[in-house]
Design a protein around this motif. Sequence first.
Motif, mmCIF file in Angstrom:
data_model
loop_
_atom_site.group_PDB
_atom_site.id
_atom_site.type_symbol
_atom_site.label_atom_id
_atom_site.label_comp_id
_atom_site.label_asym_id
_atom_site.label_seq_id
_atom_site.Cartn_x
_atom_site.Cartn_y
_atom_site.Cartn_z
ATOM 1 N N GLY A 53 12.968 -11.665 10.404
ATOM 2 C CA GLY A 53 12.987 -10.476 9.555
ATOM 3 C C GLY A 53 11.924 -10.523 8.470
ATOM 4 N N ALA A 54 11.742 -11.713 7.860
ATOM 5 C CA ALA A 54 10.761 -11.874 6.781
ATOM 6 C C ALA A 54 9.349 -11.574 7.269
ATOM 7 C CB ALA A 54 10.840 -13.289 6.214
ATOM 8 N N LYS A 55 9.054 -11.983 8.508
ATOM 9 C CA LYS A 55 7.724 -11.709 9.086
ATOM 10 C C LYS A 55 7.481 -10.203 9.161
ATOM 11 C CE LYS A 55 4.785 -12.614 13.101
ATOM 12 N NZ LYS A 55 4.654 -13.327 14.386
ATOM 13 N N GLU A 56 8.492 -9.454 9.594
ATOM 14 C CA GLU A 56 8.367 -7.993 9.699
ATOM 15 C C GLU A 56 8.165 -7.356 8.330
ATOM 16 O OE1 GLU A 56 11.256 -7.515 13.643
ATOM 17 O OE2 GLU A 56 11.872 -6.652 11.730
ATOM 18 N N VAL A 57 8.910 -7.843 7.337
ATOM 19 C CA VAL A 57 8.812 -7.288 5.983
ATOM 20 C C VAL A 57 7.429 -7.547 5.390
ATOM 21 C CG1 VAL A 57 9.682 -7.513 3.620
ATOM 22 C CG2 VAL A 57 11.283 -7.370 5.520
ATOM 23 N N MET A 58 6.906 -8.750 5.594
ATOM 24 C CA MET A 58 5.576 -9.068 5.057
ATOM 25 C C MET A 58 4.489 -8.259 5.745
ATOM 26 S SD MET A 58 5.612 -13.105 4.079
ATOM 27 C CE MET A 58 6.628 -13.854 5.338
ATOM 28 N N ALA A 59 4.700 -7.949 7.027
ATOM 29 C CA ALA A 59 3.715 -7.149 7.768
ATOM 30 C C ALA A 59 3.783 -5.676 7.374
ATOM 31 C CB ALA A 59 3.955 -7.293 9.274
ATOM 32 N N GLU A 67 9.616 -0.734 -6.210
ATOM 33 C CA GLU A 67 10.122 -1.919 -5.506
ATOM 34 C C GLU A 67 9.207 -2.340 -4.357
ATOM 35 O OE1 GLU A 67 12.132 -3.737 -6.920
ATOM 36 O OE2 GLU A 67 12.870 -2.279 -8.370
ATOM 37 N N THR A 68 8.497 -1.374 -3.761
ATOM 38 C CA THR A 68 7.509 -1.720 -2.730
ATOM 39 C C THR A 68 6.379 -2.528 -3.365
ATOM 40 O OG1 THR A 68 8.032 0.316 -1.532
ATOM 41 C CG2 THR A 68 6.011 -0.811 -0.896
ATOM 42 N N ARG A 69 5.949 -2.105 -4.550
ATOM 43 C CA ARG A 69 4.899 -2.848 -5.266
ATOM 44 C C ARG A 69 5.389 -4.243 -5.645
ATOM 45 N NH1 ARG A 69 2.388 -0.852 -10.367
ATOM 46 N NH2 ARG A 69 1.200 -2.747 -10.083
ATOM 47 N N ARG A 70 6.648 -4.317 -6.109
ATOM 48 C CA ARG A 70 7.202 -5.617 -6.504
ATOM 49 C C ARG A 70 7.226 -6.580 -5.317
ATOM 50 N NH1 ARG A 70 10.513 -6.017 -10.908
ATOM 51 N NH2 ARG A 70 11.465 -3.969 -10.562
ATOM 52 N N LEU A 71 7.620 -6.058 -4.164
ATOM 53 C CA LEU A 71 7.661 -6.875 -2.954
ATOM 54 C C LEU A 71 6.258 -7.342 -2.568
ATOM 55 C CD1 LEU A 71 8.994 -8.065 -0.421
ATOM 56 C CD2 LEU A 71 8.938 -5.773 0.599
ATOM 57 N N LYS A 72 5.293 -6.429 -2.599
ATOM 58 C CA LYS A 72 3.905 -6.787 -2.243
ATOM 59 C C LYS A 72 3.349 -7.843 -3.202
ATOM 60 C CE LYS A 72 2.444 -2.470 0.002
ATOM 61 N NZ LYS A 72 1.701 -1.209 -0.191
ATOM 62 N N LEU A 73 3.631 -7.674 -4.501
ATOM 63 C CA LEU A 73 3.168 -8.646 -5.495
ATOM 64 C C LEU A 73 3.796 -10.016 -5.232
ATOM 65 C CD1 LEU A 73 3.344 -6.494 -8.774
ATOM 66 C CD2 LEU A 73 1.273 -7.538 -7.839
ATOM 67 N N ALA A 74 5.075 -10.026 -4.883
ATOM 68 C CA ALA A 74 5.761 -11.293 -4.597
ATOM 69 C C ALA A 74 5.138 -11.980 -3.385
ATOM 70 C CB ALA A 74 7.248 -11.050 -4.365
ATOM 71 N N VAL A 75 4.870 -11.202 -2.348
ATOM 72 C CA VAL A 75 4.266 -11.763 -1.125
ATOM 73 C C VAL A 75 2.887 -12.348 -1.443
ATOM 74 C CG1 VAL A 75 3.350 -11.229 1.172
ATOM 75 C CG2 VAL A 75 5.559 -10.277 0.460
#
Length: 343
Positions: A244-250, A271-279
């Motif tokens: 699942g994590a692979k799909e989210v990062m992609a 929250e999309t930006r927060r996720l991208k920044l975390a990745v």
Amino acid sequence: MHKRQVLKLTAALAAAATFGLAHAETPIKFQLDWRFEGPAALFLQSAAKGYYKAAGLDVTVDAGNGSGGTVTRVASGTYDMGFADMAALMEFHANNPDAPNKPVAVMMVYNNTPAAVLALKKSGIAKPADLNGKKLGAPVFDAGRRGFPIFQKANGIGNVAWTSMDPPLRETMLVRGDIDAITGFSFTSLLNLEARGVKAEDVVILPYADFGVKLYGNAIIASPKLIKENPAAVKAFLQAFTKGAKEVMANPAAGIETVKARDGIINVELETRRLKLAVDSVIASPDARKEGFGQIVPGRMALMASQVSDAYATKTRVDPAAVWNGSMLPSAAELNVLPAAKK
């Protein structure tokens, strides 16, 4: 009923019982480190897509209220697994040497701590040395504040004065000028400052990882009871999570929908930006690419154990061998999940 029919019926019942046992899902209660924000998508994706279920698990993912609480709840048996800051896990181990059920990290997710010092450009703070004699603010349990002595020592910073507050007031007090700088997770505090009207270009971020502090960040933790009684379930969880994590990062934008399904009032764009920044900053960091997603380097873990023992003034020294168990990690091929490096 003929003997042959009885035997057939008995065989059929036995087969049905075996089938039922094989398909009985192992329940796993999982607690996040924080609220349902962008990075939670990494865990929620596998639930939404049925990957946990397909792996024979019945997983419930709950929000948390800080890594310390997650570690304590897994230790108490309230939760089987969780997501928590490695330093908080180490602190629990060293301060509770006789606790019977000390959780263990089984997969590294944030290869670098997201802890950072943030200031406004107008303060004149541009580098760690500029923090000498300044007023810093953070909640007392903040990972950046707890680990600040390590950052301080690595960068030769003199004395600073601390102001404590509840998490929602941290960025507000910085904007108001009550304090000169704050500690916090870079991707959380930056977005919180923007929500208070500050432009990203007016914020100075000093990530610990960029200034000589190679602490590991958040890891998936599990109770020793679960590891002992059902290591296969832990491995199945890690495999399903990784998928699942692979799909989210992609595709972070699609992944955020799983968070919105759990908390309908989230700001999807934020929250999309927060996720991208975390990745970009702590999951697919240069260190993570070098060490491999999910994995650790023993020497680096040992150094962190020593630094945490000193900075947190723990009752006993942290034993790096006691806080990590990588034996249930998926294969190298399955762990090859990081998105391509940005040019």
